[in-house]
Design a protein around this motif. Structure first.
Motif, short mmCIF file in Angstrom:
data_model
loop_
_atom_site.label_atom_id
_atom_site.label_comp_id
_atom_site.label_asym_id
_atom_site.label_seq_id
_atom_site.Cartn_x
_atom_site.Cartn_y
_atom_site.Cartn_z
N SER A 86 31.12 21.86 -4.91
CA SER A 86 30.64 22.17 -3.56
C SER A 86 29.78 23.43 -3.56
CB SER A 86 31.83 22.39 -2.62
OG SER A 86 32.49 23.60 -2.94
N GLY A 87 29.06 23.60 -2.48
CA GLY A 87 28.27 24.81 -2.31
C GLY A 87 29.12 26.06 -2.29
N GLU A 88 30.27 25.98 -1.64
CA GLU A 88 31.18 27.13 -1.59
C GLU A 88 31.69 27.49 -2.99
OE1 GLU A 88 31.96 29.36 0.85
OE2 GLU A 88 30.31 28.30 1.83
N GLU A 89 32.04 26.47 -3.76
CA GLU A 89 32.50 26.71 -5.13
C GLU A 89 31.37 27.31 -5.96
OE1 GLU A 89 34.62 24.38 -8.87
OE2 GLU A 89 34.35 23.30 -6.98
N ALA A 90 30.14 26.84 -5.73
CA ALA A 90 28.98 27.38 -6.44
C ALA A 90 28.82 28.87 -6.16
CB ALA A 90 27.71 26.63 -6.05
N LYS A 91 28.95 29.25 -4.89
CA LYS A 91 28.82 30.66 -4.52
C LYS A 91 29.91 31.50 -5.19
CE LYS A 91 26.50 29.60 -0.23
NZ LYS A 91 26.67 29.35 1.18
N ALA A 92 31.11 30.94 -5.29
CA ALA A 92 32.20 31.66 -5.96
C ALA A 92 31.92 31.82 -7.45
CB ALA A 92 33.53 30.93 -5.75
N LEU A 93 31.36 30.78 -8.07
CA LEU A 93 31.01 30.86 -9.50
C LEU A 93 29.90 31.88 -9.74
CD1 LEU A 93 31.24 27.08 -10.42
CD2 LEU A 93 32.64 28.91 -11.42
N GLU A 129 28.03 16.93 -1.18
CA GLU A 129 27.30 17.53 -0.05
C GLU A 129 25.81 17.23 -0.13
OE1 GLU A 129 28.08 21.76 0.17
OE2 GLU A 129 30.16 21.43 -0.38
N GLY A 130 25.35 16.76 -1.29
CA GLY A 130 23.93 16.50 -1.52
C GLY A 130 23.39 17.50 -2.52
N PRO A 131 22.07 17.54 -2.68
CA PRO A 131 21.48 18.54 -3.57
C PRO A 131 21.47 19.91 -2.90
CG PRO A 131 19.77 17.11 -2.68
CD PRO A 131 21.08 16.61 -2.15
N ILE A 132 21.91 20.92 -3.63
CA ILE A 132 21.94 22.29 -3.12
C ILE A 132 21.23 23.17 -4.14
CG2 ILE A 132 23.39 24.19 -2.33
CD1 ILE A 132 25.68 22.12 -2.06
N LYS A 133 20.37 24.07 -3.65
CA LYS A 133 19.66 24.96 -4.57
C LYS A 133 19.51 26.33 -3.95
CE LYS A 133 15.02 23.71 -3.02
NZ LYS A 133 14.69 24.91 -2.30
N ASN A 134 19.26 27.31 -4.81
CA ASN A 134 18.95 28.65 -4.35
C ASN A 134 17.98 29.26 -5.36
OD1 ASN A 134 18.93 31.48 -3.87
ND2 ASN A 134 20.92 31.33 -2.87
N TRP A 139 19.68 28.73 -8.99
CA TRP A 139 20.65 27.69 -9.36
C TRP A 139 20.44 26.40 -8.60
CZ3 TRP A 139 24.02 26.14 -5.44
CH2 TRP A 139 24.20 27.01 -4.38
N GLY A 140 21.07 25.35 -9.15
CA GLY A 140 21.04 24.04 -8.52
C GLY A 140 22.34 23.31 -8.78
N LEU A 141 22.66 22.39 -7.87
CA LEU A 141 23.90 21.62 -7.93
C LEU A 141 23.69 20.33 -7.15
CD1 LEU A 141 27.08 21.31 -8.21
CD2 LEU A 141 27.21 22.61 -6.07
N ARG A 200 26.09 15.32 -12.17
CA ARG A 200 26.58 15.65 -10.83
C ARG A 200 27.78 16.57 -10.95
NH1 ARG A 200 25.37 12.94 -6.33
NH2 ARG A 200 27.49 13.23 -5.57
N ASP A 201 28.05 17.28 -9.86
CA ASP A 201 29.22 18.16 -9.81
C ASP A 201 29.22 19.17 -10.95
OD1 ASP A 201 30.17 16.87 -7.50
OD2 ASP A 201 31.16 15.33 -8.70
N HIS A 202 28.05 19.73 -11.19
CA HIS A 202 27.89 20.71 -12.27
C HIS A 202 26.82 21.72 -11.84
CE1 HIS A 202 29.01 21.37 -16.54
NE2 HIS A 202 27.98 22.20 -16.46
N LEU A 203 27.21 22.97 -11.74
CA LEU A 203 26.30 24.06 -11.37
C LEU A 203 25.54 24.52 -12.61
CD1 LEU A 203 25.45 26.34 -9.33
CD2 LEU A 203 27.34 27.66 -10.31
N VAL A 204 24.22 24.70 -12.46
CA VAL A 204 23.40 25.29 -13.53
C VAL A 204 22.65 26.47 -12.92
CG1 VAL A 204 21.50 24.94 -15.15
CG2 VAL A 204 23.16 23.11 -14.79
N VAL A 205 22.76 27.63 -13.59
CA VAL A 205 22.15 28.88 -13.13
C VAL A 205 21.19 29.38 -14.21
CG1 VAL A 205 22.57 31.24 -12.36
CG2 VAL A 205 24.33 29.49 -12.00
#
Length: 118
Positions: free
Chosen positions: A24-31, A55-60, A49-51, A81-86
């Protein structure tokens, strides 16, 4: 979180790539917050980052315009999917122009190889 440091150095800018399973986006922010507990990463110019998750595609982009979209496209192509890359960049004082996008792609590619190898 798997972190691969010193991937690319170009005109003073340095790059690293990190990632972890994430749902999730929240989990991404915590990571990301966990990554930035390291002073080195907290002082980075950009932690883009992207995930892709339920929730769909999330990026920052974190100020590195377009970097998040590159990461998302590569995650999509890889079917990851379900994998954060920074992708982390420490700015070296010289503009890299379009090379910065190639560097983001190269970092994500290195990360994918490391994940495949286990």
């Amino acid at each position: 979180m798997l972190t691969l440091d010193g991937i690319i150095s170009d005109r003073g800018s340095k790059y690293a790539v990190s990632g972890a399973p994430c749902r999730s986006g929240e989990e991404a922010k915590a990571l990301i917050a966990m990554l930035c507990k390291s002073k080195k990463f907290a002082k980075a110019t950009h932690n883009s980052w992207g995930l892709i998750c339920d929730e769909g595609p999330i990026k920052n982009d974190d100020g590195e315009s377009g970097a998040g979209m590159i990461i998302l496209r590569m995650l999509e192509r890889e079917g990851l999917r379900d994998h954060l890359v920074v992708v982390t960049r420490w700015y070296g004082g010289k503009h890299l122009g379009g090379d910065r996008f190639r560097h983001v792609q190269a970092c994500v590619g290195v990360y994918f190889e490391a994940v495949r190898e286990g």
